[in-house]
Design a protein around this motif. Structure first.
Motif, PDB file in Angstrom:
ATOM      1  N   ILE A  58     -21.827  -3.851  20.717  1.00  0.00           N
ATOM      2  CA  ILE A  58     -22.259  -2.643  21.429  1.00  0.00           C
ATOM      3  C   ILE A  58     -23.748  -2.715  21.817  1.00  0.00           C
ATOM      4  O   ILE A  58     -24.218  -1.961  22.659  1.00  0.00           O
ATOM      5  N   VAL A  59     -24.465  -3.658  21.187  1.00  0.00           N
ATOM      6  CA  VAL A  59     -25.925  -3.663  21.344  1.00  0.00           C
ATOM      7  C   VAL A  59     -26.413  -3.744  22.800  1.00  0.00           C
ATOM      8  O   VAL A  59     -27.338  -3.021  23.176  1.00  0.00           O
ATOM      9  N   TYR A  85     -30.970   4.580   9.991  1.00  0.00           N
ATOM     10  CA  TYR A  85     -29.779   3.761   9.745  1.00  0.00           C
ATOM     11  C   TYR A  85     -29.949   2.445  10.491  1.00  0.00           C
ATOM     12  O   TYR A  85     -30.709   2.364  11.450  1.00  0.00           O
ATOM     13  N   GLY A  86     -29.176   1.416  10.074  1.00  0.00           N
ATOM     14  CA  GLY A  86     -29.092   0.207  10.897  1.00  0.00           C
ATOM     15  C   GLY A  86     -30.113  -0.860  10.583  1.00  0.00           C
ATOM     16  O   GLY A  86     -30.571  -0.997   9.452  1.00  0.00           O
ATOM     17  N   CYS A  87     -30.519  -1.552  11.635  1.00  0.00           N
ATOM     18  CA  CYS A  87     -31.216  -2.828  11.486  1.00  0.00           C
ATOM     19  C   CYS A  87     -32.729  -2.661  11.325  1.00  0.00           C
ATOM     20  O   CYS A  87     -33.266  -1.564  11.383  1.00  0.00           O
ATOM     21  N   ASN A 143     -34.587  -0.851  14.050  1.00  0.00           N
ATOM     22  CA  ASN A 143     -34.607   0.598  13.888  1.00  0.00           C
ATOM     23  C   ASN A 143     -35.672   1.027  12.883  1.00  0.00           C
ATOM     24  O   ASN A 143     -36.354   2.030  13.076  1.00  0.00           O
ATOM     25  N   GLN A 147     -33.481  -8.791  19.065  1.00  0.00           N
ATOM     26  CA  GLN A 147     -32.031  -8.857  18.929  1.00  0.00           C
ATOM     27  C   GLN A 147     -31.597 -10.315  18.925  1.00  0.00           C
ATOM     28  O   GLN A 147     -30.744 -10.702  18.164  1.00  0.00           O
ATOM     29  N   THR A 154     -30.322   6.524  14.500  1.00  0.00           N
ATOM     30  CA  THR A 154     -28.958   6.095  14.179  1.00  0.00           C
ATOM     31  C   THR A 154     -28.611   4.686  14.662  1.00  0.00           C
ATOM     32  O   THR A 154     -29.321   4.096  15.463  1.00  0.00           O
ATOM     33  N   CYS A 155     -27.473   4.204  14.178  1.00  0.00           N
ATOM     34  CA  CYS A 155     -26.957   2.869  14.487  1.00  0.00           C
ATOM     35  C   CYS A 155     -25.509   2.990  14.944  1.00  0.00           C
ATOM     36  O   CYS A 155     -24.798   3.877  14.495  1.00  0.00           O
ATOM     37  N   SER A 156     -25.087   2.069  15.816  1.00  0.00           N
ATOM     38  CA  SER A 156     -23.711   2.113  16.337  1.00  0.00           C
ATOM     39  C   SER A 156     -22.945   0.825  16.098  1.00  0.00           C
ATOM     40  O   SER A 156     -21.853   0.665  16.614  1.00  0.00           O
ATOM     41  N   ILE A 157     -23.531  -0.083  15.348  1.00  0.00           N
ATOM     42  CA  ILE A 157     -22.995  -1.450  15.347  1.00  0.00           C
ATOM     43  C   ILE A 157     -21.539  -1.510  14.876  1.00  0.00           C
ATOM     44  O   ILE A 157     -20.738  -2.244  15.416  1.00  0.00           O
ATOM     45  N   CYS A 191     -29.475   4.384  18.529  1.00  0.00           N
ATOM     46  CA  CYS A 191     -28.330   3.739  19.192  1.00  0.00           C
ATOM     47  C   CYS A 191     -27.140   4.674  19.394  1.00  0.00           C
ATOM     48  O   CYS A 191     -26.513   4.666  20.446  1.00  0.00           O
ATOM     49  N   THR A 208     -26.518  -0.283  23.887  1.00  0.00           N
ATOM     50  CA  THR A 208     -27.426   0.677  23.253  1.00  0.00           C
ATOM     51  C   THR A 208     -28.891   0.298  23.421  1.00  0.00           C
ATOM     52  O   THR A 208     -29.769   1.151  23.362  1.00  0.00           O
ATOM     53  N   ARG A 209     -29.139  -0.997  23.608  1.00  0.00           N
ATOM     54  CA  ARG A 209     -30.535  -1.439  23.653  1.00  0.00           C
ATOM     55  C   ARG A 209     -30.954  -1.982  25.011  1.00  0.00           C
ATOM     56  O   ARG A 209     -32.110  -2.387  25.185  1.00  0.00           O
TER      57      ARG A 209
HETATM   58 FE1  SF4 Z   1     -29.774  -2.066  15.318  1.00  0.00          FE
HETATM   59 FE2  SF4 Z   1     -27.626  -2.756  16.716  1.00  0.00          FE
HETATM   60 FE3  SF4 Z   1     -27.448  -0.827  14.913  1.00  0.00          FE
HETATM   61 FE4  SF4 Z   1     -28.784  -0.452  17.208  1.00  0.00          FE
HETATM   62  S1  SF4 Z   1     -26.583  -0.874  16.994  1.00  0.00           S
HETATM   63  S2  SF4 Z   1     -29.485   0.101  15.139  1.00  0.00           S
HETATM   64  S3  SF4 Z   1     -29.679  -2.458  17.537  1.00  0.00           S
HETATM   65  S4  SF4 Z   1     -27.863  -2.959  14.483  1.00  0.00           S
END
Ligand code: SF4
Ligand code: 5AD
Length: 446
Positions: free
Chosen positions: A168-169, A9-11, A14, A204, A46-49, A80, A172-173
């Motif tokens: 949130i990044v 999922y996500g960017c 990921n 990012q 996974t992603c949390s954005i 994330c 998470t990162r």
């Molecule tokens: Fe990418 Fe941000 Fe989603 Fe993490 S929270 S997967 S860094 S978009």
């Protein structure tokens, strides 16, 4: 051979992490399987954005738990959401096995090896590994390229030191960590030897690469130095990057667009809002006018440079006037493409606690208004390309029609044409005949 299914999922970061993980697992004797039903191990990266990203993964998880009960599949949550929720996730959803954060993906194979070979291994369901790890940015470098793959991502850094109040990044990162320039250049050379012709540098905030750590030389930021070192590399014909931040998008970077022939004429520059008051509340350190100046100077270098952006509508306290400022500016700049998001409160970020949250229906209306405008602009930009000849790097088969293939021009427009399999990976010329909002159709001329 144990079969592993991975869903991402996500960017793009990921996606790139998942690719490295696939390569690592293969090198350790696991097979990657595209069918979750046949898998011994299921991993969700996974992603949390936004809340929706988490809801999607949790929905998937719930259906996978049934399979786990039937076949004893190992179910691991990575990335994330794993980082953000840690053991809470295991408590909330019993049945989940390991939870592995963004800096520990390279450990996944170790945990699986222990589980499958060591009878005394800790039960999987007790493993939560979300610690930070020094130099984790250098541990995700393995490759799992598809046959004939020509375009790929190169992560040049991890983490983010900015403190946008909605985001949130940073949690998470983690803090920014940069890969050494020599490692990145070596990786790109190896990619080129494998037939890669187009690279997209990822971070990012990619233009903050090396800030405060690597020297500025001749008024050039480390990121610009990196671009200049990639330009002469044999085999690489196109360079892109994602996503830069308006602050730090200096003249040195703007000039690259006029000077580096391989740097594609497309910039994805997140605006978020064009109300100066909202930008301050978001803690975005630029004004609408500063953003405009960057665009004007980019257009001085390349008049028809393609532009795309990210917008958040319905940030807490956003008034009709604030939103109209964004709408007007959006009209003025006329982006080729944009991602328009409804603000989603994230626990642990300052903006989630702000009073004056905007009602969901207002967010949806504002999003619709911008989407309508975007549709007109994308259509207009695409129409302008009709009759022109575009150089296209052929990516693969289009989703519909047996003979249809697709690729992108330097401006990142998606172009569909009649072709055949052996064109994949080649540069061809296509004359544009038709345009819709999302794609262009053309005829191959060489
Ligand atoms: Fe990418 Fe941000 Fe989603 Fe993490 S929270 S997967 S860094 S978009
Ligand atoms: N709500 C909505 N959109 C968000 N983004 C980041 N955080 C949020 C949030 N809480 C958007 C920004 C960013 C893109 C990757 O996601 O526009 O540029």
């Amino acid at each position: 051979m144990k079969q592993v299914f991975i869903k991402t999922y996500g960017c793009q970061m990921n996606e790139r992490d998942t690719e490295a993980l696939r390569a690592l697992l293969k090198s350790r004797g696991y097979a990657i399987n595209d069918d979750a039903h046949n898998a011994d191990v299921i991993l969700l990266n996974t992603c949390s954005i936004r809340e929706q990203a988490e809801t999607k993964a949790i929905g998937k998880l719930t259906s996978l738990l049934a399979q786990k009960k039937r076949h004893g599949t190992v179910l691991g949550i990575l990335g994330c959401m794993a980082q953000r929720q840690g053991e809470k996730l295991q408590k909330r959803i019993p049945g989940i096995d390991f939870v592995i954060g963004t800096e520990k993906l390279h450990r996944v194979a170790d945990y699986l090896d222990e589980h499958f070979t060591d009878v005394k291994a800790k039960p999987m369901s007790t493993i939560v590994d979300i610690a930070s790890e020094k130099n984790s940015q250098n541990k995700i470098s393995a490759r799992d390229l598809r046959p004939h793959q020509v375009s790929t991502f190169v992560s040049i850094m991890q983490g983010c030191n900015m403190r946008c109040t909605y985001c949130i990044v940073p949690q998470t990162r983690g803090r920014e960590r940069y890969r050494p320039m020599e490692d990145i250049l070596e990786e790109i050379q190896q990619l080129s030897a494998h037939g890669i012709k187009e690279i997209t540098l990822l971070g990012q905030i990619v233009n903050r690469y090396g800030q405060g750590e690597f020297p500025i030389i001749d008024k050039q930021s480390p990121f610009v130095q990196l671009l200049e070192k990639i330009q002469p590399l044999d085999g690489i014909e196109r360079i892109r990057f994602m996503s830069p931040h308006p602050s730090g998008f200096g003249n040195d970077l703007i000039q690259c667009f006029g000077q580096l022939s391989k740097l594609c004429p497309h910039v994805h520059l997140p605006l978020q809002s064009a109300s100066d008051r909202i930008l301050r509340a978001m803690r975005r350190p630029y004004s609408r006018d500063q953003f405009r100046q960057i665009i004007l100077r980019l257009r001085e270098q390349i008049p028809d440079i393609a532009l795309s952006t990210d917008i958040i509508v319905g940030f807490p306290s956003e008034t009709e006037d604030d939103f109209n400022a964004t709408l007007e500016f959006f009209e003025e700049i006329s982006f080729d493409m944009a991602f328009i998001f409804q603000y989603s409160p994230r626990d642990g970020t300052p903006a989630a606690l702000y009073e004056e949250q905007i009602p969901e229906n207002t967010k949806a209306e504002r999003q619709q208004k911008l989407l309508q405008l975007l549709e007109q602009h994308s259509h207009r930009h695409n129409q302008k390309l009709i009759g022109t000849t575009q150089s296209i790097l052929v990516e693969g088969k289009a989703r519909y029609g047996d003979t249809k293939f697709w690729g992108r021009n330097p401006g990142f427009h998606k172009i569909i044409f009649d072709g055949e399999e052996d064109l994949v990976g080649r540069f061809i010329s296509v004359k544009i005949e038709r345009a819709s909002t999302t794609a262009l159709l053309g005829k191959r001329i060489s």
